[in-house]
Design a protein around this motif. Structure first.
Motif, PDB file in Angstrom:
ATOM      1  N   ALA A   6       0.746  -1.220   0.058  1.00 16.98           N
ATOM      2  CA  ALA A   6      -0.129   0.050  -0.018  1.00 16.98           C
ATOM      3  C   ALA A   6       0.744   1.241  -0.114  1.00 16.98           C
ATOM      4  O   ALA A   6       0.477   2.294  -0.571  1.00 16.98           O
ATOM      5  CB  ALA A   6      -0.872   0.179   1.184  1.00 16.98           C
ATOM      6  N   GLN A   7       2.084   1.419   0.789  1.00 15.94           N
ATOM      7  CA  GLN A   7       2.776   2.437   0.779  1.00 15.94           C
ATOM      8  C   GLN A   7       3.421   2.676  -0.685  1.00 15.94           C
ATOM      9  O   GLN A   7       3.470   3.752  -1.237  1.00 15.94           O
ATOM     10  CB  GLN A   7       4.015   2.147   1.864  1.00 15.94           C
ATOM     11  N   HIS A   8       3.738   1.490  -1.266  1.00 18.23           N
ATOM     12  CA  HIS A   8       4.359   1.904  -2.486  1.00 18.23           C
ATOM     13  C   HIS A   8       3.330   2.362  -3.576  1.00 18.23           C
ATOM     14  O   HIS A   8       3.573   3.162  -4.496  1.00 18.23           O
ATOM     15  CB  HIS A   8       5.293   0.551  -3.128  1.00 18.23           C
ATOM     16  N   ALA A   9       2.252   1.593  -3.347  1.00 15.58           N
ATOM     17  CA  ALA A   9       1.066   2.089  -4.319  1.00 15.58           C
ATOM     18  C   ALA A   9       0.785   3.835  -4.173  1.00 15.58           C
ATOM     19  O   ALA A   9       0.528   4.266  -5.085  1.00 15.58           O
ATOM     20  CB  ALA A   9      -0.270   0.987  -3.893  1.00 15.58           C
ATOM     21  N   ALA A  10       0.796   3.914  -2.941  1.00 11.94           N
ATOM     22  CA  ALA A  10       0.635   5.281  -2.878  1.00 11.94           C
ATOM     23  C   ALA A  10       1.593   6.321  -3.452  1.00 11.94           C
ATOM     24  O   ALA A  10       1.373   7.368  -4.173  1.00 11.94           O
ATOM     25  CB  ALA A  10       0.623   5.485  -1.367  1.00 11.94           C
ATOM     26  N   ALA A  11       2.748   5.731  -3.412  1.00 12.15           N
ATOM     27  CA  ALA A  11       3.928   6.598  -3.844  1.00 12.15           C
ATOM     28  C   ALA A  11       3.711   6.628  -5.335  1.00 12.15           C
ATOM     29  O   ALA A  11       3.884   7.502  -5.970  1.00 12.15           O
ATOM     30  CB  ALA A  11       5.335   6.070  -3.457  1.00 12.15           C
ATOM     31  N   LEU A  12       3.353   5.304  -6.220  1.00 13.16           N
ATOM     32  CA  LEU A  12       3.346   5.170  -7.459  1.00 13.16           C
ATOM     33  C   LEU A  12       2.135   6.218  -8.002  1.00 13.16           C
ATOM     34  O   LEU A  12       2.161   6.640  -9.004  1.00 13.16           O
ATOM     35  CB  LEU A  12       3.180   3.891  -7.962  1.00 13.16           C
ATOM     36  N   GLU A  13       1.056   6.387  -7.057  1.00 12.04           N
ATOM     37  CA  GLU A  13      -0.095   7.100  -7.555  1.00 12.04           C
ATOM     38  C   GLU A  13       0.346   8.494  -7.840  1.00 12.04           C
ATOM     39  O   GLU A  13      -0.145   9.321  -8.764  1.00 12.04           O
ATOM     40  CB  GLU A  13      -0.998   6.932  -6.679  1.00 12.04           C
ATOM     41  N   GLY A  14       1.486   8.869  -7.096  1.00  9.95           N
ATOM     42  CA  GLY A  14       1.771  10.392  -7.320  1.00  9.95           C
ATOM     43  C   GLY A  14       2.815  10.468  -8.458  1.00  9.95           C
ATOM     44  O   GLY A  14       3.406  11.799  -8.441  1.00  9.95           O
ATOM     45  N   LEU A  15       3.425   9.593  -8.966  1.00  7.90           N
ATOM     46  CA  LEU A  15       4.312   9.846 -10.009  1.00  7.90           C
ATOM     47  C   LEU A  15       3.455   9.943 -11.420  1.00  7.90           C
ATOM     48  O   LEU A  15       2.730   9.403 -11.821  1.00  7.90           O
ATOM     49  CB  LEU A  15       5.219   8.590 -10.027  1.00  7.90           C
ATOM     50  N   ASP A  16       4.217  10.582 -12.576  1.00 10.67           N
ATOM     51  CA  ASP A  16       3.987  10.513 -13.772  1.00 10.67           C
ATOM     52  C   ASP A  16       4.645   9.314 -14.420  1.00 10.67           C
ATOM     53  O   ASP A  16       5.526   8.718 -13.619  1.00 10.67           O
ATOM     54  CB  ASP A  16       4.245  11.640 -14.481  1.00 10.67           C
ATOM     55  N   ALA A  17       4.495   8.741 -15.602  1.00 10.87           N
ATOM     56  CA  ALA A  17       4.915   7.549 -16.172  1.00 10.87           C
ATOM     57  C   ALA A  17       6.418   7.500 -16.149  1.00 10.87           C
ATOM     58  O   ALA A  17       6.919   6.658 -16.132  1.00 10.87           O
ATOM     59  CB  ALA A  17       4.205   7.328 -17.538  1.00 10.87           C
ATOM     60  N   SER A  18       6.929   8.567 -16.652  1.00 11.34           N
ATOM     61  CA  SER A  18       8.156   8.614 -16.935  1.00 11.34           C
ATOM     62  C   SER A  18       9.228   8.422 -15.495  1.00 11.34           C
ATOM     63  O   SER A  18      10.341   8.285 -15.695  1.00 11.34           O
ATOM     64  CB  SER A  18       8.766  10.161 -17.457  1.00 11.34           C
ATOM     65  N   ALA A  19       8.552   8.760 -14.422  1.00 14.87           N
ATOM     66  CA  ALA A  19       9.191   8.846 -13.244  1.00 14.87           C
ATOM     67  C   ALA A  19       9.206   7.297 -12.610  1.00 14.87           C
ATOM     68  O   ALA A  19       9.985   6.980 -11.512  1.00 14.87           O
ATOM     69  CB  ALA A  19       8.714   9.787 -12.097  1.00 14.87           C
ATOM     70  N   VAL A  20       8.313   6.467 -13.162  1.00 16.83           N
ATOM     71  CA  VAL A  20       8.016   5.262 -12.616  1.00 16.83           C
ATOM     72  C   VAL A  20       9.176   4.126 -12.875  1.00 16.83           C
ATOM     73  O   VAL A  20       9.679   3.678 -11.731  1.00 16.83           O
ATOM     74  CB  VAL A  20       6.798   4.606 -13.263  1.00 16.83           C
ATOM     75  N   PRO A  21       9.833   4.121 -14.074  1.00 13.09           N
ATOM     76  CA  PRO A  21      10.921   3.120 -14.074  1.00 13.09           C
ATOM     77  C   PRO A  21      12.164   3.517 -13.068  1.00 13.09           C
ATOM     78  O   PRO A  21      12.677   2.505 -12.334  1.00 13.09           O
ATOM     79  CB  PRO A  21      11.485   3.153 -15.575  1.00 13.09           C
ATOM     80  N   PRO A  22      12.475   4.902 -12.894  1.00 16.38           N
ATOM     81  CA  PRO A  22      13.593   5.274 -11.843  1.00 16.38           C
ATOM     82  C   PRO A  22      13.138   4.645 -10.232  1.00 16.38           C
ATOM     83  O   PRO A  22      14.020   4.436  -9.692  1.00 16.38           O
ATOM     84  CB  PRO A  22      13.678   6.492 -12.049  1.00 16.38           C
ATOM     85  N   TYR A  23      11.825   4.656  -9.958  1.00 19.39           N
ATOM     86  CA  TYR A  23      11.194   4.430  -8.700  1.00 19.39           C
ATOM     87  C   TYR A  23      11.617   2.992  -8.529  1.00 19.39           C
ATOM     88  O   TYR A  23      11.737   2.704  -7.585  1.00 19.39           O
ATOM     89  CB  TYR A  23       9.942   4.923  -8.653  1.00 19.39           C
ATOM     90  N   LEU A  24      11.265   2.274  -9.567  1.00 18.53           N
ATOM     91  CA  LEU A  24      11.400   0.947  -9.445  1.00 18.53           C
ATOM     92  C   LEU A  24      12.693   0.488  -9.111  1.00 18.53           C
ATOM     93  O   LEU A  24      13.120  -0.822  -8.456  1.00 18.53           O
ATOM     94  CB  LEU A  24      10.750  -0.074 -10.718  1.00 18.53           C
ATOM     95  N   ASP A  25      13.722   0.867  -9.928  1.00 19.73           N
ATOM     96  CA  ASP A  25      14.984   0.948  -9.848  1.00 19.73           C
ATOM     97  C   ASP A  25      15.427   0.968  -8.558  1.00 19.73           C
ATOM     98  O   ASP A  25      16.188   0.412  -7.822  1.00 19.73           O
ATOM     99  CB  ASP A  25      15.869   1.470 -10.849  1.00 19.73           C
ATOM    100  N   ALA A  26      15.135   2.205  -7.903  1.00 23.33           N
ATOM    101  CA  ALA A  26      15.545   2.636  -6.542  1.00 23.33           C
ATOM    102  C   ALA A  26      15.002   1.883  -5.233  1.00 23.33           C
ATOM    103  O   ALA A  26      15.676   1.659  -4.262  1.00 23.33           O
ATOM    104  CB  ALA A  26      15.222   4.287  -6.510  1.00 23.33           C
ATOM    105  N   HIS A  27      13.887   1.229  -5.803  1.00 22.70           N
ATOM    106  CA  HIS A  27      13.286   0.268  -4.591  1.00 22.70           C
ATOM    107  C   HIS A  27      13.120  -1.121  -4.890  1.00 22.70           C
ATOM    108  O   HIS A  27      12.475  -1.794  -4.159  1.00 22.70           O
ATOM    109  CB  HIS A  27      11.823   1.159  -4.250  1.00 22.70           C
ATOM    110  N   SER A  28      13.873  -1.441  -5.735  1.00 21.89           N
ATOM    111  CA  SER A  28      13.945  -2.968  -5.964  1.00 21.89           C
ATOM    112  C   SER A  28      14.587  -3.856  -5.192  1.00 21.89           C
ATOM    113  O   SER A  28      14.213  -5.059  -5.141  1.00 21.89           O
ATOM    114  CB  SER A  28      14.582  -3.262  -7.544  1.00 21.89           C
TER     115      SER A  28
END
Length: 239
Positions: A6-28
């Motif tokens: 749920a915490q990651h879902a909330a963070a992802l909700e606030g991103l635009d598409a271009s910011a999602v892959p870097p977020y996945l990398d940083a938190h993998s």
């Protein structure tokens, strides 16, 4: 949904598409012993149908964690399919990825089908019964790994399909010529059988042990290995 998901879902909700892959990398959580599966699930939940182009880009990405995320995100795509043809296309894509060279991607296929099973257990049962009965080793492995998830096995019909799939996959393994048994895909199937049986049996010991009993009388060395490995599991009830 777990707290971390749920915490990651909330963070992802606030991103635009271009910011999602870097977020996945940083938190993998990679490199490390365990990839962040809560993030994988959160990505599928938030972005699975929101941005098809993003999911497609991740599916084709050279990074295996990104490909895993894209693979799991195919679950909401499948559930949202508006026609039989569109649904069949996604099923075919998942079947192809079940034999991917990356084990993380193969795990993503199982996770995707488990999400499908949460929403549409009949679709999970029908498709995985077919994969377990007619497919190459890694496709059969995907079927049993998808079905043998404790949260899905409270459903008696799903449990029945899981036990039948394990039996079919075991029979398939035992029917392979001895000279083929060291192939990587068959070894991977054997490894999955070494734990999937015990997951299904733990859901209903009386029913599961009845199905498992036939294996205990087999003289096949790989079937004997499957029996021994499952008996080592703490969840395995005593016959």
């Amino acid at each position: 949904m777990t707290t971390r998901t749920a915490q990651h879902a909330a963070a992802l909700e606030g991103l635009d598409a271009s910011a999602v892959p870097p977020y996945l990398d940083a938190h993998s959580a990679l490199p490390g012993p365990r990839a962040n599966l809560e993030l994988v699930a959160a990505f599928a939940h938030v972005w699975g149908t929101r941005a098809p182009a993003l999911v497609d880009a991740l599916l084709a990405d050279p990074d295996e964690y990104r490909r895993m995320c894209g693979t799991v995100a195919m679950a909401p795509r499948l559930l949202a399919a508006m026609s039989a043809g569109a649904q069949a296309t996604v099923v075919a894509q998942l079947r192809e990825r079940a034999a991917d060279d990356s084990w993380r991607v193969r795990e993503g296929v199982a996770m995707a089908w488990q999400l499908v099973g949460d929403a549409d257990p009949a679709l999970l049962r029908t498709t995985m019964a077919g994969w377990a009965a007619d497919g190459p080793p890694l496709v059969r492995r995907a079927a049993i790994a998808s079905l043998c998830e404790p949260r899905l096995l409270h459903d008696e019909q799903t449990l029945g399909v899981a036990l039948a799939a394990c039996a079919a996959a075991t029979d398939f393994l035992a029917a392979r010529p001895a000279g083929d048994r060291r192939a990587a895909d068959l070894r991977t199937l054997r490894q999955a059988l070494g734990y999937c049986w015990s997951v299904a049996i733990a859901a209903d010991p009386a029913r599961g042990l009845t199905a498992f009993d036939a294996l205990t009388r087999s003289s096949d060395p790989d079937v004997a290995w499957v029996v021994r490995e499952n008996r080592k599991k703490k969840r395995m009830p005593v016959a």
